[in-house]
Design a protein around this motif. Structure first.
Motif, PDB file in Angstrom:
ATOM      1  N   GLU A 147       0.852  -1.190   0.000  1.00 26.11           N
ATOM      2  CA  GLU A 147       0.000   0.000   0.000  1.00 26.11           C
ATOM      3  C   GLU A 147       0.888   1.240   0.000  1.00 26.11           C
ATOM      4  N   ILE A 148       0.308   2.349  -0.391  1.00 26.80           N
ATOM      5  CA  ILE A 148       1.004   3.637  -0.390  1.00 26.80           C
ATOM      6  C   ILE A 148       0.516   4.416   0.818  1.00 26.80           C
ATOM      7  N   ALA A 149       1.443   4.866   1.658  1.00 25.05           N
ATOM      8  CA  ALA A 149       1.097   5.686   2.825  1.00 25.05           C
ATOM      9  C   ALA A 149       1.598   7.101   2.562  1.00 25.05           C
ATOM     10  N   LEU A 150       0.750   8.075   2.847  1.00 23.39           N
ATOM     11  CA  LEU A 150       1.045   9.465   2.512  1.00 23.39           C
ATOM     12  C   LEU A 150       0.575  10.372   3.638  1.00 23.39           C
ATOM     13  N   GLU A 151       1.416  11.296   4.062  1.00 24.74           N
ATOM     14  CA  GLU A 151       1.033  12.345   5.014  1.00 24.74           C
ATOM     15  C   GLU A 151       0.786  13.611   4.211  1.00 24.74           C
ATOM     16  N   THR A 152      -0.380  14.212   4.397  1.00 27.65           N
ATOM     17  CA  THR A 152      -0.726  15.414   3.642  1.00 27.65           C
ATOM     18  C   THR A 152      -1.315  16.479   4.564  1.00 27.65           C
ATOM     19  N   ASP A 153      -1.196  17.722   4.134  1.00 30.57           N
ATOM     20  CA  ASP A 153      -1.777  18.840   4.882  1.00 30.57           C
ATOM     21  C   ASP A 153      -3.201  19.142   4.410  1.00 30.57           C
ATOM     22  N   LEU A 207      -2.377  13.943  -5.292  1.00 32.85           N
ATOM     23  CA  LEU A 207      -2.268  14.344  -3.898  1.00 32.85           C
ATOM     24  C   LEU A 207      -0.860  14.868  -3.650  1.00 32.85           C
ATOM     25  N   THR A 208      -0.748  15.873  -2.801  1.00 35.60           N
ATOM     26  CA  THR A 208       0.550  16.447  -2.453  1.00 35.60           C
ATOM     27  C   THR A 208       0.847  16.129  -1.001  1.00 35.60           C
ATOM     28  N   ASP A 209       2.061  15.601  -0.742  1.00 37.93           N
ATOM     29  CA  ASP A 209       2.422  15.249   0.634  1.00 37.93           C
ATOM     30  C   ASP A 209       2.940  16.471   1.384  1.00 37.93           C
ATOM     31  N   THR A 210       3.290  16.281   2.650  1.00 43.84           N
ATOM     32  CA  THR A 210       3.720  17.396   3.502  1.00 43.84           C
ATOM     33  C   THR A 210       5.056  17.980   3.080  1.00 43.84           C
ATOM     34  N   LYS A 211       5.821  17.259   2.242  1.00 47.51           N
ATOM     35  CA  LYS A 211       7.112  17.756   1.760  1.00 47.51           C
ATOM     36  C   LYS A 211       7.001  18.420   0.395  1.00 47.51           C
ATOM     37  N   GLY A 212       5.777  18.503  -0.135  1.00 49.82           N
ATOM     38  CA  GLY A 212       5.556  19.174  -1.412  1.00 49.82           C
ATOM     39  C   GLY A 212       5.655  18.257  -2.615  1.00 49.82           C
ATOM     40  N   ARG A 213       5.867  16.963  -2.401  1.00 50.64           N
ATOM     41  CA  ARG A 213       5.942  16.019  -3.521  1.00 50.64           C
ATOM     42  C   ARG A 213       4.527  15.651  -3.954  1.00 50.64           C
ATOM     43  N   GLU A 214       4.348  15.445  -5.263  1.00 51.03           N
ATOM     44  CA  GLU A 214       3.027  15.136  -5.796  1.00 51.03           C
ATOM     45  C   GLU A 214       2.939  13.655  -6.148  1.00 51.03           C
ATOM     46  N   LEU A 215       1.854  13.024  -5.711  1.00 49.76           N
ATOM     47  CA  LEU A 215       1.589  11.618  -5.993  1.00 49.76           C
ATOM     48  C   LEU A 215       0.496  11.551  -7.046  1.00 49.76           C
ATOM     49  N   LEU A 216       0.743  10.813  -8.123  1.00 52.78           N
ATOM     50  CA  LEU A 216      -0.219  10.677  -9.216  1.00 52.78           C
ATOM     51  C   LEU A 216      -0.553   9.198  -9.389  1.00 52.78           C
ATOM     52  N   ILE A 217      -1.841   8.864  -9.316  1.00 57.56           N
ATOM     53  CA  ILE A 217      -2.290   7.490  -9.495  1.00 57.56           C
ATOM     54  C   ILE A 217      -3.481   7.505 -10.445  1.00 57.56           C
ATOM     55  N   PRO A 218      -3.470   6.668 -11.491  1.00 57.16           N
ATOM     56  CA  PRO A 218      -4.642   6.603 -12.376  1.00 57.16           C
ATOM     57  C   PRO A 218      -5.873   6.153 -11.594  1.00 57.16           C
ATOM     58  N   GLY A 219      -6.987   6.819 -11.793  1.00 54.99           N
ATOM     59  CA  GLY A 219      -8.213   6.496 -11.073  1.00 54.99           C
ATOM     60  C   GLY A 219      -8.664   5.065 -11.284  1.00 54.99           C
TER      61      GLY A 219
END
Length: 74
Positions: free
Chosen positions: A13-19, A41-53
């Motif tokens: 699974e992908i775990a992500l912390e976001t604001d 989705l953008t994480d707390t470090k400013g990195r963007e996660l892209l996943i096809p719906g």
């Protein structure tokens, strides 16, 4: 806030912390699923996660639990 994402045909699974708020994350998930687009989705470090719906298996949206430190009552 913590977001856990399961991707189809992927064991991890992908775990992500976001604001972002839970409402914002839910809105992005709904849009990706309805339009067949991409979940962004953008994480707390400013990195963007892209996943096809179409690849989303499941998504868990919730507050991260703060770990307790020290000796406490059980």
């Amino acid at each position: 806030m913590e977001v856990n994402i399961g991707v189809q045909n992927v064991a991890r699974e992908i775990a992500l912390e976001t604001d972002s708020s839970p409402a914002e994350v839910s809105k992005a998930i709904d849009a990706a699923l309805a339009e067949g687009g991409i979940l962004r989705l953008t994480d707390t470090k400013g990195r963007e996660l892209l996943i096809p719906g179409r690849a989303l298996g499941w998504v868990l949206v919730g507050e991260s639990e703060k770990s307790k430190v020290g000796f406490g009552q059980i």
